[in-house]
Each structure stands twice: as C-alpha cells, then as structure tokens.
Scaffold this motif. Structure first.
Motif, PDB file in Angstrom:
ATOM      1  N   GLN A 169      42.225  41.629  -6.221  1.00  0.00           N
ATOM      2  CA  GLN A 169      42.218  40.838  -5.032  1.00  0.00           C
ATOM      3  C   GLN A 169      42.178  41.754  -3.971  1.00  0.00           C
ATOM      4  O   GLN A 169      41.475  41.161  -3.058  1.00  0.00           O
ATOM      5  N   GLN A 170      42.999  42.637  -3.655  1.00  0.00           N
ATOM      6  CA  GLN A 170      43.039  43.400  -2.309  1.00  0.00           C
ATOM      7  C   GLN A 170      41.652  43.940  -2.001  1.00  0.00           C
ATOM      8  O   GLN A 170      41.204  43.998  -1.069  1.00  0.00           O
ATOM      9  N   LYS A 187      52.597  42.955  -4.161  1.00  0.00           N
ATOM     10  CA  LYS A 187      51.412  43.328  -2.769  1.00  0.00           C
ATOM     11  C   LYS A 187      51.621  44.491  -2.439  1.00  0.00           C
ATOM     12  O   LYS A 187      50.780  45.377  -2.170  1.00  0.00           O
ATOM     13  N   LYS A 204      49.283  47.941  -2.552  1.00  0.00           N
ATOM     14  CA  LYS A 204      48.632  48.209  -1.330  1.00  0.00           C
ATOM     15  C   LYS A 204      48.768  49.856  -1.129  1.00  0.00           C
ATOM     16  O   LYS A 204      47.939  50.525  -0.860  1.00  0.00           O
ATOM     17  N   SER A 214      38.723  43.308  -3.056  1.00  0.00           N
ATOM     18  CA  SER A 214      37.654  42.322  -2.687  1.00  0.00           C
ATOM     19  C   SER A 214      37.835  41.566  -1.271  1.00  0.00           C
ATOM     20  O   SER A 214      36.772  40.944  -0.896  1.00  0.00           O
ATOM     21  N   GLN A 215      38.870  41.809  -0.853  1.00  0.00           N
ATOM     22  CA  GLN A 215      38.828  41.180   0.711  1.00  0.00           C
ATOM     23  C   GLN A 215      38.467  42.046   1.592  1.00  0.00           C
ATOM     24  O   GLN A 215      38.624  41.946   2.824  1.00  0.00           O
ATOM     25  N   ASP A 216      38.316  43.397   1.305  1.00  0.00           N
ATOM     26  CA  ASP A 216      37.806  44.387   2.254  1.00  0.00           C
ATOM     27  C   ASP A 216      36.345  44.541   2.071  1.00  0.00           C
ATOM     28  O   ASP A 216      35.701  44.834   0.882  1.00  0.00           O
TER      29      ASP A 216
END
Ligand SMILES: NC(=O)c1ccc[n+]([C@@H]2O[C@H](COP(=O)([O-])OP(=O)(O)OC[C@H]3O[C@@H](n4cnc5c(N)ncnc54)[C@H](O)[C@@H]3O)[C@@H](O)[C@H]2O)c1
Ligand SMILES: N[C@H](CO)Cc1c[nH]c[nH+]1
Length: 447
Positions: A224-225, A32, A36, A227-229
């Motif tokens: 995934q990351q 992760k 990031k 899509s969360q923003d």
C-alpha cells in the motif's frame, strides 16, 4: 478452545458491525510506522538493509539474495515426479482459465472521421511476491507466474522468504513452479523489505513497474505504501491474511464445514474464519468438529490462534445470512445450502465463491483454475480477484481526419469555452481556420 455463537437478530447495529470487524485493525498505526521505517532503510541503504532485515526477521546470517541457475537446477531435480505432476496439472488448469481471459483491443469510429482505439500492452517489468514466512506457497507462484507468462511481461522477478534459514534455500516446489512459468530471476527475500526492493531497486535487485502477490500484514502494508509514491510501484490489490466465510444450513455436512474453516485458519494466526447459519444444530455440530479436527492438525497452534478470532453467527434465515456476508465482504465465500443457486443471486460482495458440498476452497487455492490471489479486509467490495488483465496496461489511441475535425471541432470549441479554457479552444479553432482557408484556396484554384 472456547466458541461462542452470536445471535445476529439480538444484536444492535453497532454490535453487529463490531462482530464483523477484522482482527488486526486496532494495531494499524504501529504497523504503518514499522513498515515506513523498513522502506526508508531499504531506500537509503540498499542491499545492506536487506541483509540486516534478513538477519533480524528471517534468521539468515548472510543472504546471497539471488538464487543461481545452478541452485535452481539442483532444487528442481530433488523434487519427486509425483509432486512435479501435481504442479503440472495445476499449471495446466490455471493456464486454461487465464488464457480464456485474453483482453481484446478495440477500434471504433465514434462518428465519421473520428477513430478511437483501446489497446492493451503487457507490463514491462513485474515483481511477484510469494509468501513463505509460515509455509512456502508454490501454488501462489502459479497464480502469479501463469498470467505474467501469458501476458508476455518482459522481465518477471520472483521474491520469497527463505524456507530453510540454515541453508538459505527456498522450497524446491517454488523453484519448479517458477520454471514452468519461465521465471529464472529469483531472490530469497521476504516481508516489507522485499516489497521496498522491488519498488525502488537496490544494487542487486532492479526496480519493477508493478508488484503482485499476497502476504502477511507487513507485506500488504508495504505494498500500500509504495503504491502511494509516484517513484514506487503499482500494486495488484491489498491481499492480506486469508479469510473465509461459510454459509451453511441443515443440509450441510459439519465435517466439511469445519474442514473448510480450518483450511484458512491454518494459514496464520491473523486469518479469520466466519460461519453464518440459520441452523443452531449445524453451528453446534461444527463446533464439535472444529475441536476434533484441530487436535489432529500439525498446525493446530496456528489454527487455534486464528479460531480465537472466528465468528459463529446464527441468523433467522438464509436471506439474512446473505446480508451478513455482503456486509463482511469476504475474500472467500463457501455456500453449502439446499438452495445454493437462489442464494448466489443475493450475494454481492465476495472475491471468490465456492458452491456446493463438493467445492472446497482448497480446489481454488490449488488447482481448479481460478486465481487464489484475492482482496481481503473487506476490499472485495470494490476490488476484483487477480486476472490476466492485471498484467497489462490499457492505453488509448485516436485519430481525426480533416472531415472529422470539421464536424466535431465546433462542439469541442463550445465545451472548451464553457470551461473557460481558451487555449484548448484555440487548438481546435486554429485548425478549423486552416481547413477553411485551404478549402477556399482549392475552390479558387478550381474556378
Ligand atoms: N489474500 C490472498 O490472496 C492470500 C493468498 C495466499 C496467502 N495469503 C496470506 O499470506 C500470508 C503469508 O504470511 P507469512 O507470514 O506466512 O509469509 P510472508 O512471506 O507474507 O511474510 C514473511 C515475512 O514477514 C516479515 N516479518 C515477519 N515478522 C516481522 C516483524 N515482526 N516485523 C517486520 N517484518 C516481519 C519477514 O521479513 C518475513 O520474511 C498469510 O497471512 C496468508 O493467509 C493471502
Ligand atoms: N488460501 C490462500 C488465499 O487466501 C491461498 C493458498 C495458498 N496455499 C493454500 N492456500
């Protein structure tokens, strides 16, 4: 190569759960953070970060990023006619299966004067990630490009890591498959940095609305990351390292079973293959076949690493084998038993199912027509295989006539008051009052 057969019935619940865990979960925290950091660098430094990561991860001294039309044409002419024909046949079958999925708009009058519509419109700008780290996957171009083409997305961008670092080129097969799908905006870029570039844009690469496609753990985590923003991009699904679960009984041919397991093991060291069987003889014979066939594979070293995460599970019967499969929720499920149809009815959590001795997973990977972009890591419990619908957004339209408002309005006012939302109630009651007044005026004018 050491293989161990686990007897499902002799394990307690915790041991059963541990047996069905995916191999990479334990390193997820550091993964992760790595991803990031890559995304942050692309957002702040743009193309310069893309150049750095291409150097670090893909051994490209400098990356021209966009593949020119001229480069695309010279790659396409280098391809043999035989290979072009094979790609065309796959394209045709995938197109046939996906064209049949065309979503239909709906228009319904839910009660007199109240009309509701559900409409589909193609996504405007989509990014297609085609894996290329370990092997270039032109089949994935078709799985993503055909539905994007059928839906009519205005801008379709393809990113893929370079297959030949010295030349900076990507595989000719990928470019040819892209040309069949009408895609010309192609970038030699892979990994989390490619996902970040698609999601946020850089000087060279324009941002897209949604990112599609499978990839290794860096790609999947990056999807995934972003899509969360809310400023990032939507994604299709978590489609990570390939996995297959085979349910086979005494009727199955161990040569076929081993070949099917190896077809996914050769994808990458983090792939996982699982064989579940009520037949000890089948398990033992498949182990011998796995050893024999692995030794003959050019990608034997990769397959061996994946096989070290493999599971061979003995169950008391086929019904228990179905329960094991439902608990694991595989990306691909192959069944080769005396009662395939009976078993099929018991299987609830699998993204793509292959039935019978002559249905290898490779058929769906390449050319039968179904989509090979599928949820992994057990996400097939609640995610679906990629389909044409994923390339559209749905939206609703509604319209009430004056009569419709008169009939439905009081219900809405009651519900809004019950929620304590007076402004909602006013938006209706002011209209009802206006309708009542104009009815009164026309009544007076008539008399
Ligand atoms: N689930 C599906 O539908 C589906 C379909 C096809 C393929 N797959 C899977 O896709 C995967 C393809 O993986 P791949 O590796 O061949 O190609 P990839 O294109 O997904 O990844 C390659 C990229 O990973 C990045 N990378 C490599 N090492 C890194 C590191 N240490 N740190 C940061 N980034 C790094 C590099 O930028 C490289 O360009 C396989 O696991 C395969 O099983 C899944
Ligand atoms: N098995 C992969 C899906 O997990 C798809 C693929 C591409 N090429 C070969 N196979």
């Amino acid at each position: 190569m050491q293989f161990q057969i686990s007897n499902w019935q002799q394990l307690d619940q915790t041991a059963q759960q541990a047996l069905l865990e995916r191999p990479l979960q334990q390193e997820s925290d550091s993964l992760k953070q790595t991803v990031k950091d890559i995304i942050r660098a692309v957002r702040t430094e743009g193309d310069a970060a893309l150049q750095r990561f291409s150097r670090d991860f893909d051994k490209l001294q400098s990356n021209p990023l966009r593949l020119s039309e001229q480069q695309q044409q010279s790659l396409i002419v280098s391809l043999s006619d035989e290979l072009k024909t094979a790609i065309q046949i796959a394209y045709r079958n995938i197109r046939t299966f996906h064209a049949a999925q065309l979503p239909q708009n709906i228009r319904i009058e839910t009660q007199p004067g109240v009309v509701c519509e559900l409409n589909y419109s193609a996504l405007d700008q989509v990014g297609l990630y085609v894996p290329g780290g370990s092997a270039p996957l032109p089949s994935t171009v078709l799985m993503l490009g055909v539905p994007a083409q059928l839906a009519g997305c205005r801008r379709v961008v393809l990113v893929t890591p370079p297959g030949q670092p010295e030349a900076g080129d990507i595989a000719a097969e990928i470019v040819y498959a892209a040309s069949l799908c009408g895609i010309t905006e192609i970038y030699t870029l892979g990994g989390a940095q490619a996902v970040a570039a698609l999601a946020y844009g850089t000087e060279t690469i324009g941002k897209v609305d949604k990112i599609f496609g499978p990839g290794n753990r860096f790609v999947t985590e990056a999807k995934q990351q972003v899509s969360q923003d809310a400023r990032g991009a939507a994604i299709d699904m978590p489609a990570g390292p390939s996995e297959v679960l085979v349910i086979a009984d005494d009727n199955a041919n161990p040569v076929f079973v081993a070949a099917d397991l190896l077809s996914q093991a050769e994808h990458g060291p983090d792939s996982q293959v699982v064989l579940v069987s009520p037949s000890e003889a089948l398990l033992v014979n498949t182990i011998s076949e796995l050893k024999r066939q692995t030794a003959l594979l050019p990608r034997a070293e990769i397959a061996k690493k994946a096989l070290s995460n493999s599971r061979l599970i003995l169950t008391p019967d086929l019904a228990t084998a179905a329960l094991v499969s439902n608990q694991y929720a595989p990306e691909h499920l192959i069944i080769q038993t005396a009662d395939d149809q009976g078993l099929l009815r018991k299987l609830t959590n699998a993204a793509s199912i292959f039935v019978g001795p002559y249905t290898p997973e490779s058929a769906g990977d390449y050319a039968s027509g179904t989509n090979h972009v599928l949820p992994t890591y057990g996400y097939s419990r609640n995610h679906s295989s990629l389909s044409l619908a994923d390339f559209y957004r749905r939206y609703t339209v509604q319209s009430l006539t004056a009569d419709g408002m008169r009939d439905l309005g009081p219900t809405i006012v009651k519900l809004a008051k019950a929620e304590g939302l007076d402004a909602h109630a006013n938006a209706v009651s002011f209209r009802l009052a206006e309708l009542e007044l104009s009815a009164k005026i026309s009544e007076e004018n008539r008399s």
